[in-house]
Design an enzyme around this catalytic site. Structure first.
Site, PDB file in Angstrom:
ATOM      1  N   ASP A  71       0.924  -1.218   0.040  1.00 14.14           N
ATOM      2  CA  ASP A  71      -0.252   0.025  -0.047  1.00 14.14           C
ATOM      3  C   ASP A  71       0.544   1.191   0.016  1.00 14.14           C
ATOM      4  OD1 ASP A  71      -1.960   1.821   0.177  1.00 14.14           O
ATOM      5  OD2 ASP A  71      -2.717   1.146   2.214  1.00 14.14           O
ATOM      6  N   CYS A  98      -3.121   4.479  -4.595  1.00 15.29           N
ATOM      7  CA  CYS A  98      -4.030   5.676  -4.419  1.00 15.29           C
ATOM      8  C   CYS A  98      -3.479   6.620  -5.643  1.00 15.29           C
ATOM      9  CB  CYS A  98      -3.754   6.546  -3.319  1.00 15.29           C
ATOM     10  SG  CYS A  98      -2.087   6.534  -2.896  1.00 15.29           S
TER      11      CYS A  98
HETATM   12  C1  LIG Z   1      -0.914   4.914   1.321  1.00 14.62           C
HETATM   13  S1  LIG Z   1      -0.095   5.015   2.853  1.00 14.62           S
HETATM   14  C2  LIG Z   1      -0.661   3.416   3.570  1.00 14.62           C
HETATM   15  C3  LIG Z   1      -1.977   3.738   4.415  1.00 14.62           C
HETATM   16  C4  LIG Z   1      -2.173   2.350   5.315  1.00 14.62           C
HETATM   17  N1  LIG Z   1      -2.431   1.253   4.563  1.00 14.62           N
HETATM   18  C5  LIG Z   1      -3.137   2.579   6.241  1.00 14.62           C
HETATM   19  O1  LIG Z   1      -3.888   1.778   6.700  1.00 14.62           O
HETATM   20  O2  LIG Z   1      -3.364   3.615   7.196  1.00 14.62           O
HETATM   21  C6  LIG Z   1       1.423   4.653   2.441  1.00 14.62           C
HETATM   22  C7  LIG Z   1       2.384   4.594   3.700  1.00 14.62           C
HETATM   23  O3  LIG Z   1       3.611   4.204   3.071  1.00 14.62           O
HETATM   24  C8  LIG Z   1       4.674   4.682   3.921  1.00 14.62           C
HETATM   25  N2  LIG Z   1       5.870   4.927   3.089  1.00 14.62           N
HETATM   26  C9  LIG Z   1       6.259   5.876   2.259  1.00 14.62           C
HETATM   27  N3  LIG Z   1       7.454   5.431   1.722  1.00 14.62           N
HETATM   28  C10 LIG Z   1       7.940   4.481   2.100  1.00 14.62           C
HETATM   29  C11 LIG Z   1       8.963   3.465   1.916  1.00 14.62           C
HETATM   30  N4  LIG Z   1       9.646   3.693   1.028  1.00 14.62           N
HETATM   31  N5  LIG Z   1       9.014   2.295   2.768  1.00 14.62           N
HETATM   32  C12 LIG Z   1       7.927   2.054   3.580  1.00 14.62           C
HETATM   33  N6  LIG Z   1       6.957   2.890   3.875  1.00 14.62           N
HETATM   34  C13 LIG Z   1       6.868   3.833   3.101  1.00 14.62           C
HETATM   35  C14 LIG Z   1       4.158   6.067   4.261  1.00 14.62           C
HETATM   36  O4  LIG Z   1       4.866   6.543   5.582  1.00 14.62           O
HETATM   37  C15 LIG Z   1       2.640   5.748   4.485  1.00 14.62           C
HETATM   38  O5  LIG Z   1       2.330   5.441   5.747  1.00 14.62           O
END
Ligand SMILES: C[S@@+](CC[C@H](N)C(=O)[O-])C[C@H]1O[C@@H](n2cnc3c(N)ncnc32)[C@H](O)[C@@H]1O
Length: 144
Positions: A71, A98
């Protein structure tokens, strides 16, 4: 494998043998560990870091997955993460997106790596807005 407070991972833990979750925000991982404890979930491992670094490390340690759920943020998955997902050869990948543009880009890479997109379900979570959430299910081609 990624997600604020690891909501998806914690839900999956109720059905899975073991769940590994990675999220870049350390506070989210702390919250996920607390939520796991509160819900007596003992089959989940959480690590703070970049998915494109942590998941290849887990793979090098011999960790594989039957199902991978991602995600990612709007920019989609990093190339190194996509390659490790292909190398791990899970039976299924669930890609929550998204951003339809980066979803299409990443599905193309995963399809070239031996997976078939079998279902795509858009979800209008933001009525009257241009944004749409999409869930895609991929299965590994049996010949791979
Ligand atoms: C679309 S949100 C996911 C939301 C989550 N599924 C929820 O239920 O709230 C994307 C997430 O990916 C994390 N993220 C961004 N870049 C990342 C990376 N390189 N590695 C791991 N996580 C990452 C962000 O901090 C964010 O929490």
């Amino acid at each position: 494998m990624t997600g604020t407070e690891m909501t998806i991972s914690l839900c999956l833990a109720q059905k899975a043998g073991h769940v590994y979750g990675v999220e870049i925000v350390p506070e989210a991982i702390e919250d996920a560990k607390k939520n796991a404890e509160l819900n007596q979930i003992t089959n989940a491992t959480f690590k703070a870091g970049q998915a494109e670094k942590v998941i290849p490390e887990w793979y090098d340690q011999g960790i594989k997955a039957d199902v991978i759920v991602v995600d990612p943020p709007r920019k989609g998955c990093d190339e190194a993460l996509l390659q490790t997902m292909i190398d791990m050869k899970p039976k299924r990948i669930v890609y929550v997106s998204c951003n339809p543009a980066t979803l299409a880009r990443d599905l193309k890479v995963l399809e070239a790596g031996g997976f078939k997109t079998v279902e795509v379900q858009p979800v209008d979570m933001f009525p009257q807005k241009m944004h749409v959430e999409t869930v895609a299910l991929l299965q590994r081609n049996l010949s791979n």
